[in-house]
Scaffold this motif. Structure first.
Motif, PDB file in Angstrom:
ATOM      1  N   LEU A  23       0.829  -1.207   0.000  1.00 36.08           N
ATOM      2  CA  LEU A  23       0.000   0.000   0.000  1.00 36.08           C
ATOM      3  C   LEU A  23       0.864   1.259   0.000  1.00 36.08           C
ATOM      4  O   LEU A  23       0.612   2.203  -0.757  1.00 36.08           O
ATOM      5  CB  LEU A  23      -0.921   0.016   1.221  1.00 36.08           C
ATOM      6  CG  LEU A  23      -2.223  -0.754   1.123  1.00 36.08           C
ATOM      7  CD1 LEU A  23      -2.951  -0.722   2.460  1.00 36.08           C
ATOM      8  CD2 LEU A  23      -3.115  -0.204   0.030  1.00 36.08           C
ATOM      9  N   GLN A  24       1.869   1.285   0.859  1.00 35.89           N
ATOM     10  CA  GLN A  24       2.745   2.452   0.930  1.00 35.89           C
ATOM     11  C   GLN A  24       3.466   2.681  -0.391  1.00 35.89           C
ATOM     12  O   GLN A  24       3.577   3.822  -0.859  1.00 35.89           O
ATOM     13  CB  GLN A  24       3.738   2.299   2.085  1.00 35.89           C
ATOM     14  CG  GLN A  24       3.069   2.406   3.444  1.00 35.89           C
ATOM     15  CD  GLN A  24       4.006   2.083   4.607  1.00 35.89           C
ATOM     16  OE1 GLN A  24       5.009   1.382   4.449  1.00 35.89           O
ATOM     17  NE2 GLN A  24       3.662   2.582   5.790  1.00 35.89           N
ATOM     18  N   GLU A  26       2.424   1.925  -3.363  1.00 34.72           N
ATOM     19  CA  GLU A  26       1.447   2.483  -4.300  1.00 34.72           C
ATOM     20  C   GLU A  26       1.104   3.933  -3.956  1.00 34.72           C
ATOM     21  O   GLU A  26       0.862   4.752  -4.847  1.00 34.72           O
ATOM     22  CB  GLU A  26       0.184   1.627  -4.335  1.00 34.72           C
ATOM     23  CG  GLU A  26       0.395   0.263  -4.962  1.00 34.72           C
ATOM     24  CD  GLU A  26       0.813   0.335  -6.431  1.00 34.72           C
ATOM     25  OE1 GLU A  26       0.283   1.200  -7.167  1.00 34.72           O
ATOM     26  OE2 GLU A  26       1.683  -0.464  -6.837  1.00 34.72           O
ATOM     27  N   CYS A  27       1.093   4.256  -2.658  1.00 34.24           N
ATOM     28  CA  CYS A  27       0.854   5.644  -2.242  1.00 34.24           C
ATOM     29  C   CYS A  27       1.951   6.559  -2.778  1.00 34.24           C
ATOM     30  O   CYS A  27       1.663   7.645  -3.301  1.00 34.24           O
ATOM     31  CB  CYS A  27       0.784   5.748  -0.718  1.00 34.24           C
ATOM     32  SG  CYS A  27      -0.699   5.031   0.027  1.00 34.24           S
ATOM     33  N   VAL A  30       1.409   6.852  -6.768  1.00 38.02           N
ATOM     34  CA  VAL A  30       0.269   7.662  -7.229  1.00 38.02           C
ATOM     35  C   VAL A  30       0.372   9.095  -6.707  1.00 38.02           C
ATOM     36  O   VAL A  30       0.116  10.045  -7.434  1.00 38.02           O
ATOM     37  CB  VAL A  30      -1.072   7.013  -6.815  1.00 38.02           C
ATOM     38  CG1 VAL A  30      -2.252   7.876  -7.245  1.00 38.02           C
ATOM     39  CG2 VAL A  30      -1.185   5.609  -7.412  1.00 38.02           C
ATOM     40  N   ASP A  31       0.727   9.262  -5.454  1.00 33.11           N
ATOM     41  CA  ASP A  31       1.007  10.563  -4.842  1.00 33.11           C
ATOM     42  C   ASP A  31      -0.088  11.605  -5.076  1.00 33.11           C
ATOM     43  O   ASP A  31       0.176  12.692  -5.593  1.00 33.11           O
ATOM     44  CB  ASP A  31       2.363  11.081  -5.325  1.00 33.11           C
ATOM     45  CG  ASP A  31       2.851  12.279  -4.529  1.00 33.11           C
ATOM     46  OD1 ASP A  31       2.321  12.543  -3.433  1.00 33.11           O
ATOM     47  OD2 ASP A  31       3.780  12.977  -5.016  1.00 33.11           O
ATOM     48  N   ARG A  35      -4.124   9.009  -1.587  1.00 32.39           N
ATOM     49  CA  ARG A  35      -3.014   8.121  -1.216  1.00 32.39           C
ATOM     50  C   ARG A  35      -2.206   8.717  -0.055  1.00 32.39           C
ATOM     51  O   ARG A  35      -1.693   8.005   0.783  1.00 32.39           O
ATOM     52  CB  ARG A  35      -2.102   7.880  -2.410  1.00 32.39           C
ATOM     53  CG  ARG A  35      -2.426   6.651  -3.247  1.00 32.39           C
ATOM     54  CD  ARG A  35      -3.857   6.346  -3.495  1.00 32.39           C
ATOM     55  NE  ARG A  35      -4.473   7.211  -4.442  1.00 32.39           N
ATOM     56  CZ  ARG A  35      -5.530   6.902  -5.193  1.00 32.39           C
ATOM     57  NH1 ARG A  35      -6.102   5.723  -5.094  1.00 32.39           N
ATOM     58  NH2 ARG A  35      -6.055   7.767  -6.018  1.00 32.39           N
ATOM     59  N   ARG A  36      -2.122  10.038   0.007  1.00 31.81           N
ATOM     60  CA  ARG A  36      -1.449  10.670   1.155  1.00 31.81           C
ATOM     61  C   ARG A  36      -2.227  10.411   2.436  1.00 31.81           C
ATOM     62  O   ARG A  36      -1.637  10.222   3.499  1.00 31.81           O
ATOM     63  CB  ARG A  36      -1.285  12.172   0.911  1.00 31.81           C
ATOM     64  CG  ARG A  36      -0.311  12.476  -0.201  1.00 31.81           C
ATOM     65  CD  ARG A  36      -0.228  13.961  -0.507  1.00 31.81           C
ATOM     66  NE  ARG A  36       0.408  14.128  -1.796  1.00 31.81           N
ATOM     67  CZ  ARG A  36       0.045  15.029  -2.708  1.00 31.81           C
ATOM     68  NH1 ARG A  36      -0.939  15.865  -2.446  1.00 31.81           N
ATOM     69  NH2 ARG A  36       0.662  15.095  -3.862  1.00 31.81           N
ATOM     70  N   VAL A  38      -4.022   7.696   3.060  1.00 28.27           N
ATOM     71  CA  VAL A  38      -3.716   6.298   3.416  1.00 28.27           C
ATOM     72  C   VAL A  38      -2.326   6.211   4.037  1.00 28.27           C
ATOM     73  O   VAL A  38      -2.138   5.576   5.077  1.00 28.27           O
ATOM     74  CB  VAL A  38      -3.827   5.375   2.181  1.00 28.27           C
ATOM     75  CG1 VAL A  38      -3.335   3.963   2.508  1.00 28.27           C
ATOM     76  CG2 VAL A  38      -5.259   5.337   1.665  1.00 28.27           C
ATOM     77  N   ALA A  39      -1.341   6.853   3.411  1.00 30.79           N
ATOM     78  CA  ALA A  39       0.028   6.812   3.931  1.00 30.79           C
ATOM     79  C   ALA A  39       0.109   7.436   5.317  1.00 30.79           C
ATOM     80  O   ALA A  39       0.804   6.923   6.206  1.00 30.79           O
ATOM     81  CB  ALA A  39       0.981   7.534   2.966  1.00 30.79           C
ATOM     82  N   ILE A 128     -11.599   5.092  -0.347  1.00 29.43           N
ATOM     83  CA  ILE A 128     -10.326   4.510   0.075  1.00 29.43           C
ATOM     84  C   ILE A 128     -10.426   2.998   0.204  1.00 29.43           C
ATOM     85  O   ILE A 128      -9.532   2.269  -0.226  1.00 29.43           O
ATOM     86  CB  ILE A 128      -9.841   5.170   1.379  1.00 29.43           C
ATOM     87  CG1 ILE A 128      -9.402   6.598   1.079  1.00 29.43           C
ATOM     88  CG2 ILE A 128      -8.717   4.368   2.016  1.00 29.43           C
ATOM     89  CD1 ILE A 128      -9.115   7.429   2.305  1.00 29.43           C
ATOM     90  N   TRP A 131     -10.091   1.280  -3.074  1.00 28.60           N
ATOM     91  CA  TRP A 131      -8.705   1.250  -3.543  1.00 28.60           C
ATOM     92  C   TRP A 131      -7.852   0.284  -2.718  1.00 28.60           C
ATOM     93  O   TRP A 131      -7.077  -0.493  -3.276  1.00 28.60           O
ATOM     94  CB  TRP A 131      -8.111   2.669  -3.507  1.00 28.60           C
ATOM     95  CG  TRP A 131      -6.707   2.712  -4.011  1.00 28.60           C
ATOM     96  CD1 TRP A 131      -6.303   2.655  -5.310  1.00 28.60           C
ATOM     97  CD2 TRP A 131      -5.517   2.790  -3.215  1.00 28.60           C
ATOM     98  NE1 TRP A 131      -4.934   2.703  -5.374  1.00 28.60           N
ATOM     99  CE2 TRP A 131      -4.424   2.785  -4.110  1.00 28.60           C
ATOM    100  CE3 TRP A 131      -5.265   2.873  -1.850  1.00 28.60           C
ATOM    101  CZ2 TRP A 131      -3.103   2.856  -3.670  1.00 28.60           C
ATOM    102  CZ3 TRP A 131      -3.953   2.948  -1.421  1.00 28.60           C
ATOM    103  CH2 TRP A 131      -2.885   2.935  -2.320  1.00 28.60           C
TER     104      TRP A 131
END
Length: 168
Positions: A23-24, A26-27, A30-31, A35-36, A38-39, A128, A131
């Motif tokens: 997951l990280q 992919e975060c 995609v940035d 995704r931020r 989630v991170a 989220i 995803w």
């Protein structure tokens, strides 16, 4: 002694270290704001609503130890009094906070989900979770990162009091 009825409701499962790393990764790739988010949750153990309702002023990045000061606001309350806390930023969460600071205009870290009146964490959760499931598997949800965070702290033999303080 009261023993609660065992519910047939499925419990949210923690994510494995491999799922978290994927997951990280992919975060980072995609940035974008989702995704931020989630991170940010992945290495802080924050609740989704806590993170989605953050203000830019809550990010304390120019400190010896970067952190978040989590406090209630009119647009987003906190679940309990103990939820008001200081949360250290490390790893993917530090990266996310830095990217938010650099790339967000206005007062809110996640204006897609938050405004002066409310924080729409239900909308964030739906998007989220869809995803997260596509990356980490159909049985995973964003709240599983919170469970994983506590498990990771227990694995390092962190004191229970510390785990409770960090988790709010």
């Amino acid at each position: 002694v009261y023993l609660a009825f065992e519910s047939s409701k499925q419990k949210r499962q923690p994510l494995t270290t491999q799922q978290i790393k994927q997951l990280q990764k992919e975060c980072y790739h995609v940035d974008d704001d989702m995704r931020r988010l989630v991170a940010l949750i992945s290495d802080t153990g924050m609740r989704l609503a806590e993170a989605a309702g953050l203000m830019r002023e809550d990010l304390k990045l120019n400190q010896e130890h970067p952190h978040i000061t989590l406090k209630p606001y009119p647009h987003r309350s906190l679940k309990t009094k103990a939820s008001e806390r200081t949360i250290p930023l490390v790893g993917a969460s530090l990266w996310a906070a830095q990217r938010l600071s650099e790339n967000t205009d206005g007062d809110f870290c996640f204006p897609r989900y938050t405004n002066k009146q409310r924080c729409n964490s239900n909308s964030a959760s739906a998007a989220i979770n869809k995803w997260v499931k596509s990356i980490a598997g159909v049985d995973t949800v964003i709240h599983g990162l919170r469970h994983s965070f506590r498990d990771r702290l227990r694995a390092t033999e962190a004191p229970t009091e510390l785990i409770d303080q960090l988790g709010g």
